[in-house]
Design a protein around this motif. Structure first.
Motif, PDB file in Angstrom:
ATOM      1  N   LYS A  77      70.123   4.971   4.545  1.00 62.85           N
ATOM      2  CA  LYS A  77      71.218   5.448   5.425  1.00 62.85           C
ATOM      3  C   LYS A  77      71.961   6.465   4.556  1.00 62.85           C
ATOM      4  N   PRO A  78      72.432   5.947   3.296  1.00 62.52           N
ATOM      5  CA  PRO A  78      73.317   6.706   2.304  1.00 62.52           C
ATOM      6  C   PRO A  78      72.586   8.105   1.763  1.00 62.52           C
ATOM      7  N   VAL A  79      71.339   7.997   1.861  1.00 63.51           N
ATOM      8  CA  VAL A  79      70.628   9.392   1.313  1.00 63.51           C
ATOM      9  C   VAL A  79      70.406  10.330   2.696  1.00 63.51           C
ATOM     10  N   CYS A  80      70.322   9.649   3.576  1.00 59.77           N
ATOM     11  CA  CYS A  80      70.206  10.551   4.938  1.00 59.77           C
ATOM     12  C   CYS A  80      71.463  11.204   5.256  1.00 59.77           C
ATOM     13  N   GLU A  81      72.697  10.352   4.881  1.00 59.40           N
ATOM     14  CA  GLU A  81      73.999  10.805   5.001  1.00 59.40           C
ATOM     15  C   GLU A  81      74.217  12.165   4.312  1.00 59.40           C
ATOM     16  N   GLU A  82      73.897  11.863   3.052  1.00 59.25           N
ATOM     17  CA  GLU A  82      74.273  12.749   1.921  1.00 59.25           C
ATOM     18  C   GLU A  82      73.341  14.093   2.219  1.00 59.25           C
TER      19      GLU A  82
END
Ligand SMILES: NC(=O)c1ccc[n+]([C@@H]2O[C@H](COP(=O)([O-])OP(=O)(O)OC[C@H]3O[C@@H](n4cnc5c(N)ncnc54)[C@H](OP(=O)(O)O)[C@@H]3O)[C@@H](O)[C@H]2O)c1
Length: 293
Positions: A77-82
Motif C-alpha cells: 500500500k505505501p509503495v503504491c501510494e508513493e
C-alpha cells in the motif's frame, strides 16, 4: 498490448521468479526496483535482459504497462501510494500485487490514477527463486480486481503455465487460512513426526531422511486418489488398540505433542468415517481414547 513493458517493484523471491519466467515468454521487463539499487541489480541479474535497475520504485514504474508490486505485504500500500503521488503510474496501466492475504483495495491509490488493479496470488510456496522457477507450471493463481485487469492477468498466468481462478473477496481470510494449513501446517506436522521419530531413538538426520519417502508416498496417494481415500493407518482400519498404545507412549512426552496428536487424531476419525473403512462404532471407541483426560 503486443509486448507489454513490465516493471517489477520488489525483486524478492516472487518478483524474480515471475520476472524471469515472463521474460522467457516474451514480456519486456523494463525496470526493477527494490529498497536499494543493489537489490534491484541483483534481481535484474537473475531475471536477465536489458531492463533498468532503478534507484527508486517511481523511476522503475514510469511508462510501464504492467506494474508488479511484489514487495512484502506491508509495503504494498505505501509503495503504491508513493508511485501514485509521484505520478509514476500511467492511465490504463495494470497494477498487480501478489499477496494472498489482501485484496486489490491495497492498490486504491493506483485506481485514482486511472490504472486498473488486481490481486493475483500464486498458490505456491517460493523458498528461493532458483527453486520456484522450476515449480511454476500448473500452479493455480487466484484473481480479484478490476474486470479491465483480468485479460492482462490471464495473459501473465498463461505465460507462467498456470491456471487462473477467482477468489471471493468476502472469503479471502478463509481462503488464505486454507493455504496456511496446506503449506505451513504441513511443515509443522512433518516437524512433529520427525521429532517423535527422534524421540523413538533415531538420530535427527536419520529421522528427517526416513520421514521423506513416507511423506512423498502420502502426497503421491493424495495426488492419485485424493482425500479421504488416501487415508491409511490404524484410524482408517479401526484399530483402537494401536491408538491406545500410541497414547501410553505419548504420556511420557511434552503435553503439547500429545495434545496435537489427539486433535489431529480426532479430525482423522472423521476422515476415516468419510472414507467408509472406519465404522461408527469403532470411531466412537477411538474418540473416547483420544479424549480421555
Ligand atoms: N514467498 C512465497 O512463498 C509467496 C507465495 C505467494 C505469494 N507471495 C506474496 O508475494 C509477495 C512478495 O513475497 P516474497 O516472498 O517475494 O518477498 P521477499 O522475498 O521478502 O521480497 C520482497 C521484496 O520486496 C522489496 N521491498 C520491501 N519493501 C520495499 C519498499 N518499501 N520499496 C521497494 N521494495 C521493497 C524487498 O526489497 P529488497 O530486496 O531491497 O530488500 C524485496 O526485494 C508478497 O505479497 C507475498 O505475500 C509470496
Amino acid at each position: 498490448m503486443a509486448k507489454p513493458k513490465v516493471a517489477i517493484i520488489g525483486p524478492g523471491c516472487v518478483g524474480q521468479t515471475m520476472g524471469k519466467l515472463l521474460r522467457a515468454k516474451g514480456f519486456t521487463i523494463s525496470a526493477v526496483a527494490g529498497r536499494s539499487r543493489k537489490s534491484a541489480k541483483h534481481g535484474l541479474n537473475f531475471i536477465g535482459g536489458n531492463g533498468k535497475a532503478a534507484l527508486k520504485p517511481a523511476s522503475a514504474a514510469r511508462g510501464a504497462d504492467i506494474i508488479l508490486l511484489t514487495t512484502s505485504d506491508k509495503a504494498i500500500k505505501p509503495v503504491c501510494e508513493e508511485l501514485a503521488a509521484a505520478k509514476a503510474i500511467k492511465g490504463g496501466a495494470v497494477v498487480i500485487h501478489c499477496s494472498g492475504a489482501h485484496g486489490p483495495e491495497l492498490l486504491d491509490a493506483a485506481r485514482e490514477r486511472k490504472a486498473f488493479v488486481a490481486a493475483l496470488h500464486p498458490i505456491q510456496s517460493f523458498p528461493s527463486p532458483d527453486q520456484a522457477v522450476k515449480r511454476m507450471k500448473g500452479v493455480y493463481f487466484t484473481f480479484d480486481g478490476d474486470a479491465e485487469a483480468r485479460p492482462v492477468t490471464a495473459k501473465i498466468v498463461k505465460a507462467l503455465g498456470g491456471h487462473l481462478v477467482k477468489v471471493s473477496p468476502t472469503n479471502r481470510a478463509l481462503y488464505h487460512g486454507a493455504l496456511c494449513v496446506l503449506s505451513n501446517y504441513l511443515v509443522s506436522i512433518a516437524d512433529l513426526g520427525q521429532q517423535l521419530l527422534s524421540l523413538s531413538g533415531m538420530g535427527e538426520d536419520e529421522a528427517a531422511k526416513a520421514a521423506m519417502p513416507l511423506v512423498e508416498g502420502t502426497i503421491a496417494n493424495l495426488k492419485s486418489v485424493g482425500s479421504p481415500q488416501a487415508l491409511t493407518g490404524p484410524i482408517a482400519r479401526g484399530d483402537g488398540l494401536t491408538i491406545e498404545n500410541h497414547m501410553k507412549a505419548l504420556d511420557a512426552l511434552p503435553g503439547a505433542m500429545k495434545k496435537l496428536y489427539c486433535e489431529l487424531g480426532l479430525y482423522t476419525v472423521d476422515v476415516g468415517v468419510r472414507k467408509g473403512t472406519l465404522s461408527p462404532a469403532d470411531a466412537r471407541k477411538i474418540v473416547r481414547t483420544l479424549t480421555r483426560p
